[in-house]
Design an enzyme around this catalytic site. Structure first.
Site, PDB file in Angstrom:
ATOM      1  N   GLY A 118      69.140  54.365 -64.001  1.00 55.96           N
ATOM      2  CA  GLY A 118      68.413  54.886 -62.848  1.00 55.96           C
ATOM      3  C   GLY A 118      66.923  55.009 -63.078  1.00 55.96           C
ATOM      4  N   GLU A 175      77.019  47.734 -58.768  1.00 58.08           N
ATOM      5  CA  GLU A 175      76.834  49.041 -59.390  1.00 58.08           C
ATOM      6  C   GLU A 175      75.507  49.018 -60.145  1.00 58.08           C
ATOM      7  OE1 GLU A 175      80.144  48.811 -57.680  1.00 58.08           O
ATOM      8  OE2 GLU A 175      80.046  47.556 -59.458  1.00 58.08           O
ATOM      9  N   LEU A 176      74.614  49.894 -59.759  1.00 57.64           N
ATOM     10  CA  LEU A 176      73.264  49.928 -60.331  1.00 57.64           C
ATOM     11  C   LEU A 176      73.305  50.109 -61.852  1.00 57.64           C
ATOM     12  CD1 LEU A 176      70.218  50.026 -59.523  1.00 57.64           C
ATOM     13  CD2 LEU A 176      70.424  52.528 -59.668  1.00 57.64           C
ATOM     14  N   ASP A 177      72.645  49.213 -62.576  1.00 57.38           N
ATOM     15  CA  ASP A 177      72.513  49.286 -64.037  1.00 57.38           C
ATOM     16  C   ASP A 177      73.854  49.219 -64.765  1.00 57.38           C
ATOM     17  OD1 ASP A 177      69.775  49.507 -63.668  1.00 57.38           O
ATOM     18  OD2 ASP A 177      69.824  51.683 -63.647  1.00 57.38           O
ATOM     19  N   GLU A 178      74.861  48.661 -64.092  1.00 58.43           N
ATOM     20  CA  GLU A 178      76.196  48.613 -64.688  1.00 58.43           C
ATOM     21  C   GLU A 178      76.657  47.183 -64.958  1.00 58.43           C
ATOM     22  OE1 GLU A 178      78.331  50.952 -65.576  1.00 58.43           O
ATOM     23  OE2 GLU A 178      77.287  52.742 -64.877  1.00 58.43           O
TER      24      GLU A 178
END
Lengths: 284, 284, 284, 284
Positions: free
Chosen positions: D201, D226-229
């Site tokens: 994030g 999925e953010l940063d996943e």
């Protein structure tokens, strides 16, 4: 507020730190950084100090004068006091390799380097367009054995004309003459593409490949008359294996050269290095 | 010569360095190391200083008393003065993993650690023979939820009996109770097998494998009541790839755990750490 | 299931991989690892392959025989086939430094090394107690210029008596004679305390300190008749600065020596190295 | 000679390697690189193979067709065959940060990247001059929550118009919509300024500073919803200490971001990555 950086080295003696910090206290200065080092073998004391004081009440010229008389002379110090407002002026010497040049100019344009680049000197015309792309004056100074004296003079004239404080050899492929080295003592930074003292001289990646090493490196150092023997500022390495060809070594090495040279430039420009005994004290 | 280490932290104020170094000068002391740090956000000053003075002329007890009255109190310092002759006494807490234990005892036997290990406590009998091999007293203290109060009391009694200065959890697999944490505040060192704050809690190598990370790490930190949330002393990492299994992660991780824990132990034993605001200042 | 490791090197030719993998398929083997390398300059092919097959249906001796006749001979291969059940037998040569010794024996006792250590040879009695602590046979073999032939013979006899596969010089401070080197070609591993080829020979930390390098290293290599010139297996480095004394270099170096030697031992014991042209191919 | 790269993954089965290498032999191809991996937990086989064959005798289209019918279909492979002559076309998405942009364009101009950059898209006009400096088409595509659908469509149209193979987010500060992610599955590369999964994030350097970590990192990964996943391609770290401010973290982090993103771009462009199970196999 006026912010200054003080660099000192001298014979180690009692009370140096107390004397200097008392003086800063006497001008109502605030110490924002202090680091010191004692070379026990050589009995030499080194200090780097940053402080800020009220520019209305205290004047840098008279501070320098007072410092010289009451501190530097009694302790027999080598010393420098720099205003942090005053950006050092750096000249780049280049030949045909462009990777360090792009890296430095990219960092400069991105505002990462606290310095000015008013001049690029090259012994080839090839990279003029890169300099132009970044709007830096580019001077072509041919340099061969035959015209060494002439090239040297042109270089010196340009360095004087552009009021250059220090020089960076960004894979410049000619030697720097003793006269220039003397004129810019501990102010010419080179990048060598090996972890010195391994593989000095020409073609270090080829030698590293032949030897079968598992790490290759790069070294940034101040230039002295002895080739690749000057005081080391910064080094770094990367792992290699049997699966890498000489071309891979060279490509991985470019990353090392870029990074190590960029770090050395920053350290020098931020007045974090002191040279003594062919070594550097780096207050990083 | 008496050699001492001084650790200080307090609100940042003008003249602290000058005052302390003047005092050292007044006892004809020679400063052999000085490093300081200012946390500008929190306005906190930190200093570590080593000096030597003539033990015939100056007595450590009266120096401490003078320091407290004339320096520490006026500046409202948190401070410690250690004689470098006095080795800290370390207790090891272990369970069944033996790799950190072998590493620490090997370094201890090889004379690399400037400390004493008078006590090993374990909640299992398995590694008694290793302790005996190195001739360190081994105390079996069973510890489960059901007998927590009893185990805690036994641990506290042993720490008191053996006059322990600090505790190292060398892959000890039980929690340390709040009462012990309070009694040894910032004096209990743990090794966690991930680069915190990634992968706290149980089975970090399995989580790292599942996530497909390209680096794994280990973290040594002081123990606080929040699991894996204490002030970090040291971290390191190693590269991994798709070709490594979980077993490879664990094996590579053992090397990290050994190294990181050994470095943290050395830093603490040499009084190079100051804890503030759940972070460490490490004068390395 | 029988698990085997195959190492091959030979002139690069078409269809080698197809031929070998076809053969594995013909014995209903399952390839669990395959890595290959082509040295394009020298036109040499290298391969490491692990596979498992049903020991009830296929017998290792006849597999080796078939492999030799139908694969190795036609392709003129240098080759080895090892059963993974058969642990190599390692002898340690030591003198007075104990840090690598403690590290190796600690790892061995912790079950990290897939090998046997049936023998420690030393030219001093000093570390006998360490060997005894770990219950490893310790043989004192005096070795000086004057009694070189006698020492060499004793060493050879012991290596034969204990059925030793490979030798590790864990900071052994005497030279290994050409006769022993010839008898254990590419089977004697040394640890040198610099990043070779920088600082070969005696006192590398002192030389590194004098040169003012910013990184120090350690190198593990196979022993050849040329001192510190053998094929490099593994290297690593750590950063140093002006603030580190020679003693600090030595202490930091001990960690490097431990780690680099331990990794080289594992690579050799797991049959992951092939020597060619004074270099190693390391299938890690 | 025609040089090709083959990427395969499928359920692990016996004889895959033999079958593929037999096929290469049948077209008189020379294997110049072969690496494979078996994910034992998931029972998946991965292979990357480079070979060269005579373009006069064998035609790439018919090879692909044969490969599909006789190899890919029987083994139920996911597969790609790339001609090494065909450079992938990369679009850069940027916002206001210029350091990764300068680094990528410098490398591109220096000839280090085997790809084309026909397009830069930005949601701000600020860096248009940088694009112009390097003579790359720059398209301003405003993007906010309110005009998301319009921005997305413009991005998709431009990617189609410029025939883009893959996208690199060089510190692009807007989210990529699911529709674009779906259209460029495993073909959008992001750089995140922490060693994920730590500090996902916003403002990871601030979080790292607050936590008091001793290492900071950067992570390049494929973008998923999925953010940063997403699957991690490359990570690296650098050491920090108490002496570094948040601004120092950010400055050191810029070097990490540059390097890690550049390496990920090279790996992707050279077809060295295979994505499976939200992880990457990187044949480096």
């Amino acid at each position: 507020m006026q912010r200054i950086t003080i660099l000192i080295h001298c014979e180690d003696q009692k009370s140096i730190i107390a004397t200097v910090t008392n003086y800063i206290a006497s001008i109502e200065g605030n110490i924002t950084y202090l680091d010191q080092h004692v070379d026990a073998d050589e009995n030499v004391f080194f200090m780097r100090l940053e402080c800020e004081f009220n520019a209305k009440d205290w004047d840098l010229t008279s501070i320098k004068s007072h410092f010289e008389t009451h501190l530097a002379n009694p302790f027999n110090m080598n010393w420098e006091i720099y205003s942090q407002d005053q950006k050092p002026r750096m000249a780049l010497f280049i030949s045909k390799y462009d990777h360090c040049l792009y890296d430095i100019l990219g960092r400069y344009s991105a505002g990462e380097l606290n310095l000015e680049i008013p001049l690029i000197i090259s012994n080839h015309e090839d990279l003029r367009s890169v300099a132009e792309r970044f709007e830096i004056p580019f001077e072509y100074v041919p340099f061969t054995k035959e015209i060494k004296a002439q090239g040297e003079q042109q270089q010196l004239d340009l360095l004087a004309k552009y009021d250059i404080d220090f020089v960076v050899l960004a894979r410049y492929m000619q030697i720097i003459t003793p006269r220039i080295i003397a004129a810019y003592k501990n102010k010419i930074i080179n990048i060598h593409h090996s972890f010195l003292p391994a593989f000095p001289g020409a073609k270090p990646y080829h030698s590293a490949f032949k030897r079968g090493v598992k790490i290759i490196g790069a070294t940034s150092h101040y230039v002295t008359e002895e080739l690749d023997e000057g005081p080391i500022i910064e080094q770094d390495i990367t792992r290699v294996s049997h699966s890498h060809s000489i071309e891979d070594f060279i490509m991985k090495g470019r990353d090392l050269e870029r990074m190590v040279l960029a770090r050395a430039i920053k350290l020098h420009a931020e007045r974090k290095t002191i040279v003594y005994n062919n070594k550097t004290v780096v207050f990083a």
